[in-house]
Scaffold this motif. Sequence first.
Motif, short mmCIF file in Angstrom:
data_model
loop_
_atom_site.label_atom_id
_atom_site.label_comp_id
_atom_site.label_asym_id
_atom_site.label_seq_id
_atom_site.Cartn_x
_atom_site.Cartn_y
_atom_site.Cartn_z
N GLU A 1 0.83 -1.22 0.00
CA GLU A 1 0.00 0.00 0.00
C GLU A 1 0.86 1.26 0.00
N ARG A 2 1.93 1.25 0.82
CA ARG A 2 2.81 2.41 0.88
C ARG A 2 3.48 2.67 -0.47
N GLU A 3 3.94 1.60 -1.12
CA GLU A 3 4.57 1.74 -2.44
C GLU A 3 3.60 2.32 -3.46
N LEU A 4 2.35 1.84 -3.42
CA LEU A 4 1.34 2.36 -4.34
C LEU A 4 1.09 3.85 -4.12
N GLN A 5 1.01 4.25 -2.83
CA GLN A 5 0.78 5.66 -2.51
C GLN A 5 1.95 6.53 -3.00
N GLU A 6 3.17 6.04 -2.80
CA GLU A 6 4.34 6.80 -3.25
C GLU A 6 4.35 6.96 -4.76
N GLU A 7 4.01 5.88 -5.47
CA GLU A 7 3.97 5.94 -6.94
C GLU A 7 2.92 6.94 -7.41
N GLU A 8 1.73 6.90 -6.76
CA GLU A 8 0.65 7.83 -7.14
C GLU A 8 1.08 9.28 -6.90
N GLY A 9 1.72 9.53 -5.73
CA GLY A 9 2.20 10.88 -5.42
C GLY A 9 3.23 11.35 -6.43
N HIS A 10 4.11 10.42 -6.84
CA HIS A 10 5.16 10.75 -7.81
C HIS A 10 4.54 11.11 -9.16
N PHE A 11 3.54 10.31 -9.58
CA PHE A 11 2.86 10.57 -10.84
C PHE A 11 2.12 11.90 -10.79
N LYS A 12 1.52 12.22 -9.62
CA LYS A 12 0.81 13.49 -9.47
C LYS A 12 1.77 14.67 -9.61
N GLN A 13 2.93 14.55 -8.98
CA GLN A 13 3.93 15.62 -9.07
C GLN A 13 4.37 15.82 -10.52
N LYS A 14 4.59 14.71 -11.22
CA LYS A 14 4.99 14.80 -12.62
C LYS A 14 3.90 15.46 -13.46
N ALA A 15 2.64 15.10 -13.16
CA ALA A 15 1.52 15.67 -13.90
C ALA A 15 1.39 17.17 -13.63
N LYS A 16 1.69 17.60 -12.39
CA LYS A 16 1.59 19.01 -12.05
C LYS A 16 2.64 19.84 -12.77
N ALA A 17 3.86 19.32 -12.87
CA ALA A 17 4.95 20.08 -13.48
C ALA A 17 5.23 19.56 -14.89
N PRO A 18 4.62 20.19 -15.90
CA PRO A 18 4.88 19.74 -17.27
C PRO A 18 6.32 20.09 -17.66
N PRO A 19 6.90 19.36 -18.57
CA PRO A 19 8.28 19.65 -18.96
C PRO A 19 8.41 21.05 -19.54
N VAL A 20 9.49 21.72 -19.16
CA VAL A 20 9.71 23.10 -19.60
C VAL A 20 10.20 23.08 -21.05
N GLN A 21 9.49 23.80 -21.88
CA GLN A 21 9.88 23.90 -23.28
C GLN A 21 10.74 25.15 -23.45
N ARG A 22 12.02 24.96 -23.69
CA ARG A 22 12.92 26.10 -23.85
C ARG A 22 13.20 26.35 -25.33
#
Length: 204
Positions: free
Chosen positions: A30-51
């Motif tokens: 359960e803890r691993e699943l929560q960490e993965e979900e949190g990681h995916f959420k963070q990635k979704a929040k910060a889109p890659p910077v287009q320079r």
Amino acid sequence: MAHSASNTVGVDNTHRRKWNREEYLERARERELQEEEGHFKQKAKAPPVQRKPLKHRDYEVDLDSRLGKTQVVTPVAPLSQQAGYYCDVCECIVKDSANFLDHINGKKHQRALGMSMRVERASLQQVQERFESLKKRKIGGSFTEQDLDARILKQQQEEEERKRERRERKKEKKKEKAAEDEPEEDADIAAMMGFGGFRSSKKS
């Protein structure tokens, strides 16, 4: 003896806490699943910077406007008024021109300007347009191939002239040195041979 050894007080393992392996495995999953979900959420929040790709400077770097000038430096002065080269983009001061050029061409400065370190690949149309603009400049008289050849030839001639002058100066110095050394040597040799000098023996 064996009887007394068997009666020694030892550790009582009968009241040890029993761990439920399945329960803790479930908790770990359960803890691993929560960490993965949190990681995916963070990635979704910060889109890659287009320079933007790198582009050439549209301004001239000022390296010599403050050369030979005296400046009073105080520790409380703002960075832009301290000794060295000030970068207003990164708000930092660099002590010499070589490091300043390294800084403004470096990754940190280019990122602050919103550019990546990749160069945009020019298309065929862009290359053709560039050639056309250079042809127009040629026709306008501001830039011609003959001018470029003449400038290169002039620079080569100036360089050869400088080399020739240096060679002549070296020869003159050698001659002067030899002329200074010769009379002393001649006088020493004449004294050793018993001559007072090479004057004329005729009496007036």
